[in-house]
Design a protein around this motif. Sequence first.
Motif, PDB file in Angstrom:
ATOM      1  N   ARG A  25      40.822  44.826  46.274  1.00  0.00           N
ATOM      2  CA  ARG A  25      41.013  44.535  44.641  1.00  0.00           C
ATOM      3  C   ARG A  25      42.498  44.922  44.700  1.00  0.00           C
ATOM      4  NH1 ARG A  25      36.844  46.352  40.122  1.00  0.00           N
ATOM      5  NH2 ARG A  25      36.008  44.865  41.238  1.00  0.00           N
ATOM      6  N   VAL A  26      42.922  45.991  45.145  1.00  0.00           N
ATOM      7  CA  VAL A  26      44.267  46.433  45.168  1.00  0.00           C
ATOM      8  C   VAL A  26      45.223  45.519  45.549  1.00  0.00           C
ATOM      9  CG1 VAL A  26      46.164  48.211  45.637  1.00  0.00           C
ATOM     10  CG2 VAL A  26      43.755  48.831  44.741  1.00  0.00           C
ATOM     11  N   GLY A  27      44.806  45.024  46.946  1.00  0.00           N
ATOM     12  CA  GLY A  27      45.753  44.128  47.512  1.00  0.00           C
ATOM     13  C   GLY A  27      45.751  42.775  46.603  1.00  0.00           C
ATOM     14  N   ARG A  28      44.745  42.180  46.117  1.00  0.00           N
ATOM     15  CA  ARG A  28      44.595  41.004  45.268  1.00  0.00           C
ATOM     16  C   ARG A  28      45.466  41.147  44.208  1.00  0.00           C
ATOM     17  NH1 ARG A  28      39.063  40.776  46.751  1.00  0.00           N
ATOM     18  NH2 ARG A  28      38.455  41.561  44.682  1.00  0.00           N
ATOM     19  N   SER A  29      45.461  42.520  43.456  1.00  0.00           N
ATOM     20  CA  SER A  29      46.134  42.721  42.244  1.00  0.00           C
ATOM     21  C   SER A  29      47.707  42.593  42.589  1.00  0.00           C
ATOM     22  CB  SER A  29      45.799  44.062  41.522  1.00  0.00           C
ATOM     23  OG  SER A  29      44.561  43.971  41.084  1.00  0.00           O
ATOM     24  N   ARG A  30      48.060  43.124  43.668  1.00  0.00           N
ATOM     25  CA  ARG A  30      49.392  43.306  43.973  1.00  0.00           C
ATOM     26  C   ARG A  30      50.073  41.894  44.140  1.00  0.00           C
ATOM     27  NH1 ARG A  30      49.626  48.499  47.965  1.00  0.00           N
ATOM     28  NH2 ARG A  30      49.290  50.298  46.492  1.00  0.00           N
ATOM     29  N   MET A  31      49.007  41.053  45.061  1.00  0.00           N
ATOM     30  CA  MET A  31      49.596  39.543  45.483  1.00  0.00           C
ATOM     31  C   MET A  31      49.654  38.898  44.165  1.00  0.00           C
ATOM     32  SD  MET A  31      47.386  36.581  47.230  1.00  0.00           S
ATOM     33  CE  MET A  31      46.083  36.708  46.143  1.00  0.00           C
ATOM     34  N   GLN A  88      52.751  39.624  42.347  1.00  0.00           N
ATOM     35  CA  GLN A  88      54.074  39.147  42.870  1.00  0.00           C
ATOM     36  C   GLN A  88      54.011  37.485  42.498  1.00  0.00           C
ATOM     37  OE1 GLN A  88      53.699  40.074  46.765  1.00  0.00           O
ATOM     38  NE2 GLN A  88      54.373  42.298  46.467  1.00  0.00           N
ATOM     39  N   ARG A  89      52.851  36.862  42.583  1.00  0.00           N
ATOM     40  CA  ARG A  89      52.788  35.314  42.093  1.00  0.00           C
ATOM     41  C   ARG A  89      52.865  35.282  40.658  1.00  0.00           C
ATOM     42  NH1 ARG A  89      49.853  32.110  45.783  1.00  0.00           N
ATOM     43  NH2 ARG A  89      48.674  31.219  43.950  1.00  0.00           N
ATOM     44  N   GLY A  90      52.540  36.263  39.943  1.00  0.00           N
ATOM     45  CA  GLY A  90      52.668  36.153  38.446  1.00  0.00           C
ATOM     46  C   GLY A  90      53.952  36.230  37.928  1.00  0.00           C
ATOM     47  N   ARG A  97      43.310  35.243  25.103  1.00  0.00           N
ATOM     48  CA  ARG A  97      43.988  36.184  24.153  1.00  0.00           C
ATOM     49  C   ARG A  97      44.583  37.039  24.777  1.00  0.00           C
ATOM     50  NH1 ARG A  97      39.918  36.432  19.074  1.00  0.00           N
ATOM     51  NH2 ARG A  97      40.868  34.270  18.828  1.00  0.00           N
ATOM     52  N   PRO A  98      45.579  37.913  23.871  1.00  0.00           N
ATOM     53  CA  PRO A  98      46.372  39.000  24.488  1.00  0.00           C
ATOM     54  C   PRO A  98      45.391  40.179  24.485  1.00  0.00           C
ATOM     55  CG  PRO A  98      47.522  37.829  22.932  1.00  0.00           C
ATOM     56  CD  PRO A  98      46.424  37.408  22.797  1.00  0.00           C
ATOM     57  N   GLY A  99      45.617  41.197  25.567  1.00  0.00           N
ATOM     58  CA  GLY A  99      44.620  42.465  25.638  1.00  0.00           C
ATOM     59  C   GLY A  99      44.188  42.460  27.014  1.00  0.00           C
ATOM     60  N   VAL A 100      44.037  41.431  27.628  1.00  0.00           N
ATOM     61  CA  VAL A 100      43.566  41.296  29.139  1.00  0.00           C
ATOM     62  C   VAL A 100      44.359  41.682  30.230  1.00  0.00           C
ATOM     63  CG1 VAL A 100      42.229  39.726  30.642  1.00  0.00           C
ATOM     64  CG2 VAL A 100      41.943  39.269  28.368  1.00  0.00           C
ATOM     65  N   SER A 101      43.986  42.959  30.862  1.00  0.00           N
ATOM     66  CA  SER A 101      44.641  43.433  31.811  1.00  0.00           C
ATOM     67  C   SER A 101      44.771  42.639  33.336  1.00  0.00           C
ATOM     68  CB  SER A 101      44.232  44.966  32.337  1.00  0.00           C
ATOM     69  OG  SER A 101      42.912  44.666  32.995  1.00  0.00           O
ATOM     70  N   LEU A 102      45.770  42.881  33.996  1.00  0.00           N
ATOM     71  CA  LEU A 102      45.919  42.017  35.206  1.00  0.00           C
ATOM     72  C   LEU A 102      44.643  42.148  36.178  1.00  0.00           C
ATOM     73  CD1 LEU A 102      47.576  39.878  37.045  1.00  0.00           C
ATOM     74  CD2 LEU A 102      48.720  41.877  38.199  1.00  0.00           C
ATOM     75  N   GLU A 103      44.482  43.455  36.331  1.00  0.00           N
ATOM     76  CA  GLU A 103      43.075  43.877  37.185  1.00  0.00           C
ATOM     77  C   GLU A 103      41.863  43.105  36.541  1.00  0.00           C
ATOM     78  OE1 GLU A 103      45.251  45.960  35.666  1.00  0.00           O
ATOM     79  OE2 GLU A 103      46.244  46.686  37.573  1.00  0.00           O
ATOM     80  N   ALA A 104      41.661  43.004  35.164  1.00  0.00           N
ATOM     81  CA  ALA A 104      40.330  42.210  34.687  1.00  0.00           C
ATOM     82  C   ALA A 104      40.455  40.881  35.042  1.00  0.00           C
ATOM     83  CB  ALA A 104      40.329  42.986  33.071  1.00  0.00           C
ATOM     84  N   ALA A 105      41.772  40.407  34.806  1.00  0.00           N
ATOM     85  CA  ALA A 105      42.144  38.887  34.988  1.00  0.00           C
ATOM     86  C   ALA A 105      41.851  38.501  36.265  1.00  0.00           C
ATOM     87  CB  ALA A 105      43.461  38.590  34.720  1.00  0.00           C
ATOM     88  N   VAL A 136      34.869  33.230  38.967  1.00  0.00           N
ATOM     89  CA  VAL A 136      34.634  32.029  38.516  1.00  0.00           C
ATOM     90  C   VAL A 136      35.172  30.764  39.387  1.00  0.00           C
ATOM     91  CG1 VAL A 136      34.735  32.745  36.122  1.00  0.00           C
ATOM     92  CG2 VAL A 136      36.557  31.942  37.056  1.00  0.00           C
ATOM     93  N   THR A 137      36.149  31.129  40.205  1.00  0.00           N
ATOM     94  CA  THR A 137      36.530  30.078  41.366  1.00  0.00           C
ATOM     95  C   THR A 137      35.844  29.938  42.551  1.00  0.00           C
ATOM     96  OG1 THR A 137      38.226  31.680  42.158  1.00  0.00           O
ATOM     97  CG2 THR A 137      38.838  30.347  40.365  1.00  0.00           C
ATOM     98  N   GLU A 138      36.032  28.776  43.163  1.00  0.00           N
ATOM     99  CA  GLU A 138      35.343  28.593  44.466  1.00  0.00           C
ATOM    100  C   GLU A 138      36.115  29.512  45.575  1.00  0.00           C
ATOM    101  OE1 GLU A 138      32.526  26.944  44.871  1.00  0.00           O
ATOM    102  OE2 GLU A 138      32.350  26.254  42.829  1.00  0.00           O
ATOM    103  N   ALA A 139      35.304  29.776  46.668  1.00  0.00           N
ATOM    104  CA  ALA A 139      35.923  30.783  47.704  1.00  0.00           C
ATOM    105  C   ALA A 139      37.147  29.905  47.960  1.00  0.00           C
ATOM    106  CB  ALA A 139      35.007  30.505  48.924  1.00  0.00           C
ATOM    107  N   GLY A 140      38.253  30.514  48.115  1.00  0.00           N
ATOM    108  CA  GLY A 140      39.736  30.120  48.556  1.00  0.00           C
ATOM    109  C   GLY A 140      40.566  29.845  47.494  1.00  0.00           C
ATOM    110  N   ASP A 141      40.042  29.374  46.290  1.00  0.00           N
ATOM    111  CA  ASP A 141      40.729  28.708  45.190  1.00  0.00           C
ATOM    112  C   ASP A 141      41.525  29.967  44.378  1.00  0.00           C
ATOM    113  OD1 ASP A 141      40.015  26.285  45.631  1.00  0.00           O
ATOM    114  OD2 ASP A 141      38.508  25.862  43.941  1.00  0.00           O
ATOM    115  N   GLU A 142      40.818  30.982  44.439  1.00  0.00           N
ATOM    116  CA  GLU A 142      41.594  32.128  44.007  1.00  0.00           C
ATOM    117  C   GLU A 142      42.886  32.673  44.462  1.00  0.00           C
ATOM    118  OE1 GLU A 142      42.306  36.612  43.863  1.00  0.00           O
ATOM    119  OE2 GLU A 142      41.385  35.410  45.389  1.00  0.00           O
ATOM    120  N   GLU A 143      42.951  32.351  45.637  1.00  0.00           N
ATOM    121  CA  GLU A 143      44.159  32.711  46.401  1.00  0.00           C
ATOM    122  C   GLU A 143      45.372  31.609  46.049  1.00  0.00           C
ATOM    123  OE1 GLU A 143      43.384  33.012  50.604  1.00  0.00           O
ATOM    124  OE2 GLU A 143      42.058  34.858  50.168  1.00  0.00           O
ATOM    125  N   THR A 144      44.687  30.627  45.557  1.00  0.00           N
ATOM    126  CA  THR A 144      45.893  29.648  45.030  1.00  0.00           C
ATOM    127  C   THR A 144      46.264  29.355  43.596  1.00  0.00           C
ATOM    128  OG1 THR A 144      44.378  27.691  45.238  1.00  0.00           O
ATOM    129  CG2 THR A 144      45.607  28.188  47.188  1.00  0.00           C
TER     130      THR A 144
END
Length: 538
Positions: free
Chosen positions: A258-264, A267-269, A302-310, A317-325
């Motif tokens: 989770r920490v790795g995904r958030s950092r990734m 950077q992409r964000g 709507r504003p108020g959603v943190s990056l970790e929660a997002a 909600v995404t298919e396997a692999g889609d989350e990374e793109t």
Amino acid sequence: MALTVARTMALPGMRMRLLAGRSGTWRAVRWAHVSELADPVPWLSGGELVMTIGLGLPAEPDGRRAYVERLAAAGCAALAFALHEAIEEVPNDLLDAADACGLPVLEVLTSFISVTEAVARWHADERVRGERRVVAAQEAMARAALAHGTAGILRTLAEHAAGEALLLGPHGEHKHAVPARERPWHARAAEAAAASGGGRSAGVLDDGIEAVQVHSLGFSGAATGWLAVRTASPLDWHVRMLTSHAACLLAIELLGLRVGRSRMHAQRGALLAAVLDGRLPAARLGELCSVAAAPYEVVVARPGVSLEAAVEALEEVTEAGDEETALVCVRPEGTVFVLPENTGLPGEQAGGRPGGQAGGRLGVRLCARLGVAGGGCRAAGLEEVPAAVRHAAALVARGGCDGYAHVDDMEPQALLRDAFVPEAARRFSTAVLRPLREHEARHGGDLVGTLRAYLEAGDNAETAARRLGVHRNTLRRRLAAAERVSGGPLTDPGHRLRLWLALSLPDLVPPGSSRAANGDAVRLDRRARNADAEGPHP
């Protein structure tokens, strides 16, 4: 491994003979206990090898049958007699009853104390063996975690527990299983996880045939997932320990992921934010990071959603692999998602517009998972993402939306988009505004911005000057120059309409037209021009 009646008879130094109840030799022996009571059941807790010389044995056949039936119903493992002390042989009616109940009846040729010590010694040795197995399995799981991550932990756990393993997400969704195929017990485990309400807990579902242990993952707060292990019933203590250890390893693994995904995604964000702010060309975004193929569903929550929660919601909600793109970044107007459009559902929206049904859009599930309202817009390519974000954010800013609203569902905007060919609209805007921009390049002065502010202010020079932060005389000089350069006065309705359309089309018309739709429009436009050139048919 359980100490059954059959294994007890084969222990070193044991001399026993099976008299009846062969079908029950699978019963587990937890303890060896001596009792001469006529009814020892109130003093038993199950799994005992009851030893007696027969002093308390009822004299009547019915009483002896009832004696056996009570022992079997209480979970007694076996009944053992030492003959030639109080009785010379076991009555046949008792043996018949034992065969009927599946309760083993033994003749013991070893002292009772020797039997008790042998059973106790076996359990003590088994505890040591179990601890050694646990240590070996813990080391194997740690090595598997380093080498293969989550899959390695589950595979090693299933192997050492002699069962099957399942990893569930925080809401009971299937993540990984060993073996990989769907199993009947998976549904029971998911129901148990869902019944917990997201809290951290551990429990066992035991139907007497199989035991399913369901253990929450995480160290604080709500569960980050669930580990389920299926083994034969009853559940061994060392499997409980292995499951707890595996749950800790998986929690650490998931936390690291989770920490790795958030950092990734951070950077992409940052790259996505640069595109939205105009600091990076959209084409460069696809060169600097992996992005799903077009078209896209652009969602603004709507504003108020943190990056970790997002990121967590995005993974669910995404298919396997889609989350990374996919792309996500937190902005003042809200949390922006750029998702691959869900084209897997059949059918089109009303009016023939491209895209899946509203229920199939990822934005619907994403906003429901986050528990916030959101707006969405289609982007046919990366270059349309900034405009799509503006239109989606506008839906959120209007308020009054408790769920998810998509531009394609807002009939006027969607119809207006379908009335234009985007490339032709861009050429129109470029052609109308070219004289103004060329004048700006040669002489300076923001003619385009001044003209737009004036038209948006409803021809109110004072309001337009205040918005631009310039003196009203400066505004009037710029407007006079804009009229001269553009080739017509602002009082001319046709000229004014051309200028307004050229200025407002990028924001007024939502993006998202498919290339196929654009091609159809071009072909229809060409066909219409040919028909006009040929004249009316006779």
